[in-house]
Each structure stands twice: as C-alpha cells, then as structure tokens.
Design a protein around this motif. Structure first.
Motif, PDB file in Angstrom:
ATOM      1  N   GLU A 366       0.820  -1.221   0.000  1.00 39.07           N
ATOM      2  CA  GLU A 366       0.000   0.000   0.000  1.00 39.07           C
ATOM      3  C   GLU A 366       0.852   1.268   0.000  1.00 39.07           C
ATOM      4  N   ARG A 367       2.075   1.158   0.491  1.00 37.99           N
ATOM      5  CA  ARG A 367       2.917   2.359   0.544  1.00 37.99           C
ATOM      6  C   ARG A 367       3.218   2.892  -0.866  1.00 37.99           C
ATOM      7  N   HIS A 368       3.005   2.032  -1.907  1.00 42.31           N
ATOM      8  CA  HIS A 368       3.323   2.474  -3.280  1.00 42.31           C
ATOM      9  C   HIS A 368       2.083   2.938  -4.048  1.00 42.31           C
ATOM     10  N   LEU A 369       0.902   2.830  -3.428  1.00 44.01           N
ATOM     11  CA  LEU A 369      -0.318   3.087  -4.214  1.00 44.01           C
ATOM     12  C   LEU A 369      -0.427   4.532  -4.677  1.00 44.01           C
ATOM     13  N   ASP A 370       0.013   5.460  -3.858  1.00 43.40           N
ATOM     14  CA  ASP A 370      -0.043   6.862  -4.274  1.00 43.40           C
ATOM     15  C   ASP A 370       0.816   7.109  -5.513  1.00 43.40           C
ATOM     16  N   THR A 371       1.920   6.379  -5.567  1.00 45.14           N
ATOM     17  CA  THR A 371       2.805   6.506  -6.729  1.00 45.14           C
ATOM     18  C   THR A 371       2.067   6.067  -7.985  1.00 45.14           C
ATOM     19  N   LEU A 372       1.332   4.961  -7.854  1.00 45.46           N
ATOM     20  CA  LEU A 372       0.723   4.382  -9.039  1.00 45.46           C
ATOM     21  C   LEU A 372      -0.522   5.138  -9.485  1.00 45.46           C
ATOM     22  N   THR A 373      -1.195   5.778  -8.543  1.00 50.02           N
ATOM     23  CA  THR A 373      -2.368   6.557  -8.964  1.00 50.02           C
ATOM     24  C   THR A 373      -1.928   7.947  -9.408  1.00 50.02           C
ATOM     25  N   GLY A 374      -0.602   8.150  -9.478  1.00 39.94           N
ATOM     26  CA  GLY A 374      -0.093   9.401 -10.027  1.00 39.94           C
ATOM     27  C   GLY A 374      -0.018  10.538  -9.020  1.00 39.94           C
ATOM     28  N   LYS A 375      -0.378  10.256  -7.729  1.00 36.51           N
ATOM     29  CA  LYS A 375      -0.334  11.348  -6.742  1.00 36.51           C
ATOM     30  C   LYS A 375       1.108  11.749  -6.447  1.00 36.51           C
ATOM     31  N   THR A 376       1.997  10.731  -6.435  1.00 38.15           N
ATOM     32  CA  THR A 376       3.419  11.033  -6.226  1.00 38.15           C
ATOM     33  C   THR A 376       4.224  10.225  -7.236  1.00 38.15           C
TER      34      THR A 376
END
Ligand code: HEM
Length: 451
Positions: A366-376
């Motif tokens: 889950e720590r990578h989900l923001d990366t994948l949704t383009g947030k970071t």
C-alpha cells in the motif's frame, strides 16, 4: 583508515557462517547510517577494502556520474570472469560501454515479449500438474532462464519442460563451485590452487554460447540477439561476452524477485486475494497484454514492494574514482574516497533504512499506491532495485513485465499458502550466493488450482 569501518572479524564471521548479503547489510552496515548517521562505511571483504555508500545523496552523486565513477575492472584472478568476460555492457566503461549500451538499449526497445512470458507460464502450469507442495524457487529459476533464453538469446533452454536441461545443470554446477566462501573471500586461492573441474565446466559453457551464436547467424528470429547481430561494430568475443552477461544478469535476478513476491503473497493472504480480484477483473478471461496489465495497480504495487524489501541485488558492482573524490553526505559530513578504492552502491541500505521508509522491514504494497495513482512519483533516490543513472538496468521494463505477467496468470489460476512450520512464515529466507543475490531458498509452497 579515516572512514567509518565495519570490523573485519565481524565480516569474516559473517562469510564463514554463509550469511546472506542482505542479512550482512542489515546487521553490519545499516546501523552505520541509521544509528551513527554515517553516509558511508568501509570493510575488508572479497579480498579487498570495499566502501559501501549508504546515504541517498552520496548514492545519487556516484550513480549519476558514470564518467567520474566508472565500474572497477574486475580482478583478473576471479575465475567468474573467465565465464562472463569483461567485454560486455556490464563490465566495460567509457566509449566501449557506450557502444554496447546503445546496441543493447536499441535491441531491448524492439520487443516487449508479454506473449512469450504467457506461453512460458502456461508451460509452467502444465509442470505444476494438480498443484500441491511445490518447491517454488526451483521453478522461478527455470521460468526466468527460459524467459531470457527465448526472448533475449533466441534459444530455448527448455529448463521448464526438461528436468535435465544441460544448460541449467552446467550453470548450477559452476555457481555451486563459485559459492565456496573461502574462494570468495580470498580469490587468490583460485590462482594458487586452480580448480580444473570448474575451469573445464566454464569452458564447456562458453562453447555452448558460441554454438548458439553460430546458430543465430544462420537462423535469425524475433529475439534480442538477432537485433544485436545486425550491429556490425561488435566483435565475436563481444557478442559472446554480452550473451553471458545477459544470461547471468537476466535470470537469477528475476527468479529471485519472483520467489520473493510469491512468498510474500503467501505470507499475507489478504494481499494475495486483493491482487487476485483485481487481476481477474482486469484480465476478463483474456491473456495479459500491456493494456490489461496497466489496470492491475495493486499487483504492480506488490511487485514494487517485493523489489524493495528483498531487493535481488543488495549492492551494485564496485565503482572507482580514478582521481579520488570528496563526497558530501546529507548529514553535512564529507568523506574523502582515495583513488581507485572499490566503492559499491548499497541498494539494500536505502531500501531497509527506517529513515527512508516507515516500518521498513514490513511488506506493505500500500505504501506504493499513491505513486501508481499518479499522486506522487517513485522516489528514485530511495527505491533503486535497478540502480539509477546511466548504468541502471537496461532491462527494467522487461523484468517488470515478466514479473507482472507471470504473477497475474498465477493469481488467475492458483491459490497458494505456506505449509505449516515453513521457515519463510515471517519473511522469505535467502540462500547464500556468490554475487550476494537475495534469493529465497527451499521455498516450498502449497498450490491449489482454482475451479
Ligand atoms: C528483477 C530483475 C532485475 C533486477 C532487480 C536488476 C537489477 C540490476 C541492477 C541493480 C543493475 C546495476 C548493476 C550495477 O550497476 O552494478 C543492473 C544492470 C544490468 N542488468 Fe539488470 N536487473 C534485473 C533483470 C535484468 C534482466 C532480465 C536483464 C537482461 C535480460 C538484465 C540485464 C542487465 C544488464 C545488461 C545490466 C548492466 C547495465 C550497464 O552496466 O550498463 N537485468 N540490473
């Protein structure tokens, strides 16, 4: 002498006990950064003084500057280089490396073999039969070898289909001999007491590569070697050395990563189920392709996390600064690195440092989900399984697609869990390896076919 030093005896003890590189870094090197706030640490290992870069800022300085931090020429007495050679994209520098790198990148760009990964995975499923207790690391090695064989070298090693694949047998024998700690810590022993069997085995494997090369000249295909052969500037020896480099760099690494990923999904069944739901929805009974794989964000996050927590290469090949250099850390300290001192970029130190990742020793996609949704964006200063800068892995895309394709199909067709009493119940346990690869060993997993 002026650099923070890890005790020689602790390093020697660690090698003598066949500790894995990942465990060694966790116990001996990460504390230098995390507790003492140091950006580098030096130790005597593998026959020489070796500096480990632990600080993301110094890491970036060295990794991004291949011109001033070329790869160290491998020691001529290391028997491993008899096999893999040095005239290839992995071990050359300067203009020669540029030449190899351009050819390799162009060849890798021309093919994204998701279909071939799918065919290979279906072959694996046949071998898995009705499931049950399966030694998963045995199969990841075979799948990854055939993936490199069929798509890169245009040659089917038949490691999945043939239990006695001669290529795999010979390679395994060589790797076992190379893993003997005494010869690793004191490579000079191979000069004083040459191991004839090992040398004969290596020469026989080189002859096999030459035979593939000769065959490929006459029988071109849709593989990377065929594309490379269109480039006349490489010599026969350079082709062969590149083949060996791809063989070595390409299959152990991906096999290790696939073992780790599947092990963690067994340890955390809720993550497995979540990834499976997503995969089944995205595949919609079709084969994987670049479009439906793009809709498997959680699976992608699991791959990123497996590559972080048990990164296949805990450190890079050594670099040297021919002139010496002063490196400035994020701690405000400066470290003078004398000319030609072996210096490795410690990947595991960045990935397992609590200053970089909260709860760094826990598998948490889950720590990578923001990366994948383009947030970071993926933070390429602290997530570096493929390294960074000009010498980063040219096959990153290839490896990521291989892992995503194989695991998507696995989730679609199988459920799995660790057997009771498994030594991997908390985290995958790696095997000692001559290159320090983090590769889970004796990973027995119970597979059940989905209806
Ligand atoms: C999960 C799988 C993989 C991981 C984690 C990985 C990781 C790495 C890392 C960390 C490096 C930099 C090494 C250094 O600087 O010393 C590297 C370089 C390299 N990798 Fe990979 N790799 C993987 C898969 C592959 C595959 C499948 C291939 C080939 C088919 C490959 C070919 C290479 C080559 C040729 C280099 C040398 C590049 C250069 O020096 O310019 N790798 N890889």
């Amino acid at each position: 002498r002026h650099l923070p030093r890890v005790s020689f005896f602790r390093v020697l003890w660690s090698y003598a006990n066949k500790e894995t590189e990942e465990a060694r870094i966790r116990k001996l090197y990460i504390p230098f950064m995390q507790e003492k706030g140091e950006g580098v640490a030096i130790s005597y290992a593998l026959g020489r003084w070796l500096i480990h870069i632990l600080d993301p800022k110094i890491w970036r300085t060295v990794a991004d500057d291949a011109a001033n931090w070329p790869k160290e020429l491998p020691p001529s007495d290391m028997v491993f280089f008899r096999f893999v050679g040095t005239k290839n994209v992995v071990f050359s520098n300067g203009e020669t490396w540029q030449k190899h790198s351009t050819v390799v990148h162009a060849a890798l760009k021309r093919t994204l073999p998701i279909e071939q990964f799918t065919v290979l995975t279906q072959k694996l499923f046949k071998r898995m039969g009705d499931g049950g207790l399966i030694k998963w690391d045995h199969w990841t090695m075979r799948v990854a070898l055939d993936a490199v064989g069929t798509t890169i070298l245009g040659y089917d090693f038949e490691a999945v289909e043939n239990d006695n694949s001669p290529f795999l047998k010979q390679y395994t024998t060589i790797m076992d001999a190379l893993s003997i700690p005494l010869f690793l810590v004191f490579p000079i022993f191979d000069v004083w007491f040459p191991r004839k069997d090992l040398i004969n085995n290596i020469d026989a494997l080189i002859a096999r590569f030459q035979a593939i090369l000769d065959y490929k000249r006459e029988n071109r295909g849709n593989d990377m070697l065929t594309y490379m052969l269109e480039e006349p500037s490489l010599t026969e020896e350079e082709y062969r050395h590149n083949m060996a480099a791809f063989f070595v760099a390409g299959h152990d690494s991906t096999a290790a990563a696939l073992s780790t990923l599947v092990a963690y999904l067994a340890i955390y069944p809720a993550f497995q189920e979540r990834a499976r739901k997503e995969v089944i929805h995205a595949l919609d009974n079709k084969d994987p392709d670049s479009h439906n794989l793009a809709n498997m964000q959680f699976l992608y996050a699991c791959v990123l996390e497996a590559l972080r927590i048990n990164t296949p290469f805990p450190f890079t090949a050594p670099r040297v600064s021919p002139t010496g250099a002063t490196l400035h850390g994020s701690n405000g300290k400066s470290y003078y690195i004398p000319p030609n001192t072996s210096t490795v970029l410690s990947i595991a130190s960045l990935h397992r440092n609590e200053n970089n990742w909260s709860d760094a020793h826990t598998f948490n996609p889950e720590r990578h989900l923001d990366t994948l949704t383009g947030k970071t964006k993926i933070d390429a200063t602290i997530w570096v399984p493929f390294s960074r800068g000009p010498r980063q892995c040219p096959a990153r895309n290839f490896a990521m697609y291989e892992m995503r394709t194989v695991t998507a199909l696995l989730l679609q067709s199988w459920e799995w869990e660790l057997p009771p009493g498994s030594p991997h119940a908390i985290a995958p346990q790696n095997v000692f390896s001559p290159f320090g690869l983090s590769s889970p060993k004796d990973l027995y997993i119970n597979f059940t076919k989905r209806g």
